[in-house]
Design an enzyme around this catalytic site. Structure first.
Site, PDB file in Angstrom:
ATOM      1  N   CYS A 180      -3.840 -22.420 -18.081  1.00  0.00           N
ATOM      2  CA  CYS A 180      -2.637 -22.457 -17.232  1.00  0.00           C
ATOM      3  C   CYS A 180      -2.325 -23.884 -16.775  1.00  0.00           C
ATOM      4  O   CYS A 180      -1.390 -24.506 -17.257  1.00  0.00           O
ATOM      5  CB  CYS A 180      -2.832 -21.564 -16.010  1.00  0.00           C
ATOM      6  SG  CYS A 180      -2.868 -19.819 -16.380  1.00  0.00           S
ATOM      7  N   GLU A 206      -5.144 -26.257 -15.682  1.00  0.00           N
ATOM      8  CA  GLU A 206      -6.432 -26.844 -15.346  1.00  0.00           C
ATOM      9  C   GLU A 206      -6.677 -28.139 -16.122  1.00  0.00           C
ATOM     10  O   GLU A 206      -6.744 -28.116 -17.349  1.00  0.00           O
ATOM     11  CB  GLU A 206      -7.559 -25.853 -15.649  1.00  0.00           C
ATOM     12  CG  GLU A 206      -7.366 -24.495 -14.992  1.00  0.00           C
ATOM     13  CD  GLU A 206      -6.789 -23.452 -15.925  1.00  0.00           C
ATOM     14  OE1 GLU A 206      -5.542 -23.457 -16.092  1.00  0.00           O
ATOM     15  OE2 GLU A 206      -7.547 -22.655 -16.491  1.00  0.00           O
TER      16      GLU A 206
END
Length: 848
Positions: free
Chosen positions: A434, A436
């Site tokens: 996502c 990170e």
């Protein structure tokens, strides 16, 4: 009129046909891998686990059906049918059997499964009883930890049931030296190892496993070469030449280093696909694709620009062929068949220069041509990002797919240095899954390690440590015993101490189980320093090791604290006893009822009268006039149920919603309370370390779990009803950001994004009319620059109107290619659970 933005050209007929194969597919369950891994394990029970893992991969790659789809130029499929999924019984399997009859009836992420497939899985599952990572992880967990999971204070379901994934390997190593070169590295490490060390016996097993795995990958490619040559015998003349070229490429890579762009694309894909077959962890991310692939494009004189673009487009389609089946509960947190294959362009070089190149723009063109949800295209921004790259990115955003996501180098590089990365490694960060950040090829990040329900923890703090009637956390005082907002914040802090401890224990239990039962030698061959240390990434072989759980509900915590502070302690308009009565009674609304009054001014309301007014305005003033309606202070009616005999409770709710400032409107007082709520969680996470010798660091993002986690949280002091979704990421609560997109961005930027170094997620939604023409693009670019100047970490945009989304719910067959941003990923809207769809629809729809 073309569906493609003028600046990106048109895809070829081949690319359109491959795209249609994905859109026309019906995901199904295939059993080849499950049968092969089981057979291999039965044959190797006397061997060390890491060797067994390598032997299993060897058998899978030797016997998995070889499939070349019509028109493909990049080959290598995990399944026979497009967009389908294999089963990985060594991680978990009981839930699969339990859901056989429901897989095709889910609200989202449906899969078909044949009777034959059920029978084959029923035959292999018994072997794994007592042998899965899931069962071992459970045995490591403390009873209180398991109870916290059961009460949905946090969930570790991602790795608890599946492989870890969430990694970007050193693709450049494969492209430059091939697996033959990697095997030579292993042989050199074996020769140099200290044979007298007690660790050498395990190291030798690891080295042997890597060699087995790399040779298996080479043989897999050779099987594709043979298949292509066989198909060429009966192909049309044009397709015959393509198949013979495929055969030539597959005979060369990934065994050897790539010599041109075609070979680089194919070598990349084999590495990427085989990682998925070794373990079913998602978020296997290409990361800085434009950096390691560009040298092969730059030196290739055999391809025209059009041919190179078509190859890239074919690869983009191939990303969408990968799929995964999750348990039904997890699909609520990961809806839309996401694989989170994050591919990022732009940013800085290792030496601190701008990294933008021609391939950065070609990646955007591929996204525009393919118009599917994978890969998750991202863009790195800094002060020297060229305007051309930024405006092209905004043009992709305007296409309405929720792609790309934007990341701020200034925040992320500093936050990674603070976690121990060198400056040069931090400059080379990519994004995993996502949102990170990590240094590709050197990190085992364990991102997405848990979803931590911050709103649930605040609810428990307001109930003296109880979850419902169960004493779950420490006793920190009944609600009516508090004398200031500081008392409540202190109770919240103490509850965080307790629950974050159990979160860390849960994550470490799962971590230990994967190291013990599911080491991944193939993956480890492409991550530094596994070969030099003689360890898999699961055992701590990576150079950098982290665990990254994420907190969910930032705005809800901030808004709830603000409402209590303002209405109870500052103005005395509400007593704590009356507040508790209202929360316990869900403001008089039956739990599960449709929320008729979820928002203050600015949000889209679920009210038939509002819809009628909206249509009337459209007829008189046109679409832009209707947009203005979103800024009017219209308070929808409460449901009839809530109005009968519960006027006092309804009034409390309206007071909480309308009489206290809300996060997302650039109001320091409430924004700082949201910051405090997030900081308490992040600081607590930092106290822990993992079994791989690394540290915990927090993220603030939900995937789509804000919907599922909200189902387990009662009514909250910001006026939210029990069971309603939590805010997504660090975004304001839906409908509460009433002062426009800039004010919302200003509020989000006040959070400490440097502290949440595992990533933060900020969603904004625009009506398409807001981004029309050059002026609209420049407005979006200015918003991005301004937000990042204030030290925001990440932002992404949905550009789609509410009417389109509602129509897609009613007639999904007409909108099968509608792609929207869910959270840290995009997905086909019609594949999502309706709860997730509704959450997207109800987000504030901004105009400039």
């Amino acid at each position: 009129m073309s569906l493609i933005s003028q600046g990106f050209g048109e895809p070829t007929a081949r690319v359109n046909a491959l795209r249609e194969q994905i859109l026309d597919s019906t995901p199904c369950i295939e059993t080849d891998r499950a049968r092969l891994v089981t057979a291999s394990y039965q044959e190797t029970e006397a061997l060390p686990t890491v060797i067994r893992r390598a032997k299993a991969l060897e058998k899978i790659l030797a016997e998995l059906p070889v499939t070349i789809r019509d028109g493909e130029l990049i080959v290598g499929s995990l399944t026979v049918t497009p967009h389908s999924a294999q089963i990985y019984p060594e991680f978990s399997n009981i839930w699969i059997k339990d859901e056989f009859e429901r897989l095709n009836l889910r609200k989202g992420d449906r899969f078909t499964i044949s009777e034959q497939a059920k029978q084959e899985l029923n035959e292999v599952f018994p072997y794994w009883q007592g042998k899965t990572t899931n069962e071992l992880a459970t045995s490591y967990m403390l009873p209180d930890t398991r109870e916290c999971i059961a009460e949905n204070v946090f969930t570790v379901g991602n790795y608890y049931f599946n492989g870890v994934g969430h990694v970007a390997v050193d693709y450049a190593k494969v492209l430059n030296k091939g697996y033959k070169g990697i095997i030579q590295d292993v042989l050199a490490a074996m020769a140099a190892a200290d044979k007298t060390s007690p660790d050498y016996l395990k190291q030798e097993s690891f080295y042997k496993a890597v060699i087995i795995s790399c040779n298996a990958a080479v043989n897999f490619a050779h099987r594709y070469a043979a298949k292509a040559r066989a198909l060429a015998n009966s192909a049309t003349p044009e397709r015959k030449q393509e198949l013979l070229k495929i055969a030539q490429v597959c005979e060369t890579v990934p065994e050897n280093g790539a010599g041109n762009f075609y070979e680089a694309c194919q070598s990349f894909w084999f590495a990427h696909a085989i990682i998925q077959l070794e373990s079913n962890g998602h978020s296997i991310s290409p990361a800085r694709f434009d950096q390691y692939m560009f040298p092969f494009l730059e030196k290739d004189k055999t391809l025209s620009d059009e041919q190179a673009q078509e190859l890239l487009d074919c690869l983009w389609v191939k990303f969408n062929d990968v799929n995964k089946v999750r348990d039904e509960g997890s699909t609520k947190g990961f809806g839309g068949y996401p694989m989170f294959q994050n591919l990022i362009v732009g940013g800085q070089t290792r030496g601190g220069q701008d990294a933008t190149n021609r391939l950065s723009f070609m990646a955007m063109a591929a996204t525009a041509h393919v118009r599917l949800h994978e890969p998750s295209l991202s863009v790195r921004m800094w002060s020297k990002t060229p305007d051309d790259l930024l405006l092209k990115s905004c043009e992709i955003s305007r296409m309405g797919m929720g792609i790309p996501a934007y990341y701020n180098d200034e925040v992320i590089i500093a936050s990674l240095i603070n976690r121990g990365l060198t400056l040069e490694d931090a400059r080379e960060y990519g994004i995993i899954g996502c949102v990170e950040p990590q240094k590709p090829g050197k990190t085992e990040g364990w991102h997405d390690a848990a979803f931590y329900n911050m709103s649930k923890v605040l609810e428990i703090a307001l109930n003296n440590g109880r979850s419902g009637n169960k004493q779950l956390g420490p006793k920190t005082g009944e609600l009516d015993s508090f004398h200031s907002i500081d008392d409540i914040i202190e109770a919240y802090r103490k509850q965080n101490e307790f629950f974050v401890y159990h979160l860390a224990m849960a994550d470490n239990s799962v971590d230990l189980a994967h190291a013990e039962r599911a080491p991944l030698p193939f993956l480890s061959s492409m991550v530094d320093d596994c070969i030099s240390r003689g360890k898999t990434v699961q055992e701590g072989g990576a150079h950098y090791n982290f665990t990254g759980p994420q907190g969910v509900g930032v705005a809800n915590v901030g808004d709830s604290l603000m409402a209590i502070k303002r209405l109870v302690f500052d103005e005395g308009k509400l007593s704590l006893a009356h507040l508790k009565e209202a929360l316990d009674a869900n403001f008089g609304v039956p739990v599960g009822s449709v929320d008729a009054a979820p928002a203050a001014a600015g949000g889209v309301k679920k009210d038939a009268a509002y819809d009628l007014v909206l249509e009337a305005v459209k007829k008189v003033l046109g679409e832009n006039g209707a947009l203005a309606l979103s800024s009017l202070n219209i308070t929808p009616r409460e449901s009839a149920t809530a109005s009968n005999g519960n006027g006092g409770l309804t009034a409390v709710r309206q007071m909480l919603i309308n009489n206290a400032p809300k996060f997302g409107n650039d109001i320091d007082e409430v924004d700082m309370l949201a910051r405090v709520g997030a900081e308490i969680y992040c600081r607590e996470v930092e106290k822990y370390s993992n079994p791989r010798g690394g540290i915990f660091h927090a993220g603030l993002y939900p995937v789509s779990a804000n919907v599922a986690l909200g189902e387990t949280v009662g009514a909250t002091a910001d006026g939210r009803l029990a069971g309603q979704p939590l805010p997504d990421g660090v975004s304001p609560s839906r409908g509460m950001d009433t002062k426009g997109p800039t004010a919302a961005a200003n509020s989000v930027a006040k959070l400490d994004h440097f502290l949440a170094s595992n990533g933060t997620l900020f969603n904004q939604k625009f009506h398409p009319a807001a981004l029309k023409g050059d002026e609209g693009l420049h407005h979006l670019a200015a918003l991005l620059r301004g937000y990042f100047d204030q030290k925001g970490m990440h932002v992404q945009f949905n550009v789609v109107d509410r009417a389109t989304l509602l129509a897609a719910q009613q007639e999904p067959e007409k909108y099968r290619d509608l792609v929207v941003r869910v959270a840290g990923y995009s997905a086909q809207f019609v594949s999502l659970d309706k709860g997730v769809q509704d959450d997207i629809i109800l987000r504030t729809e901004h105009v400039f």
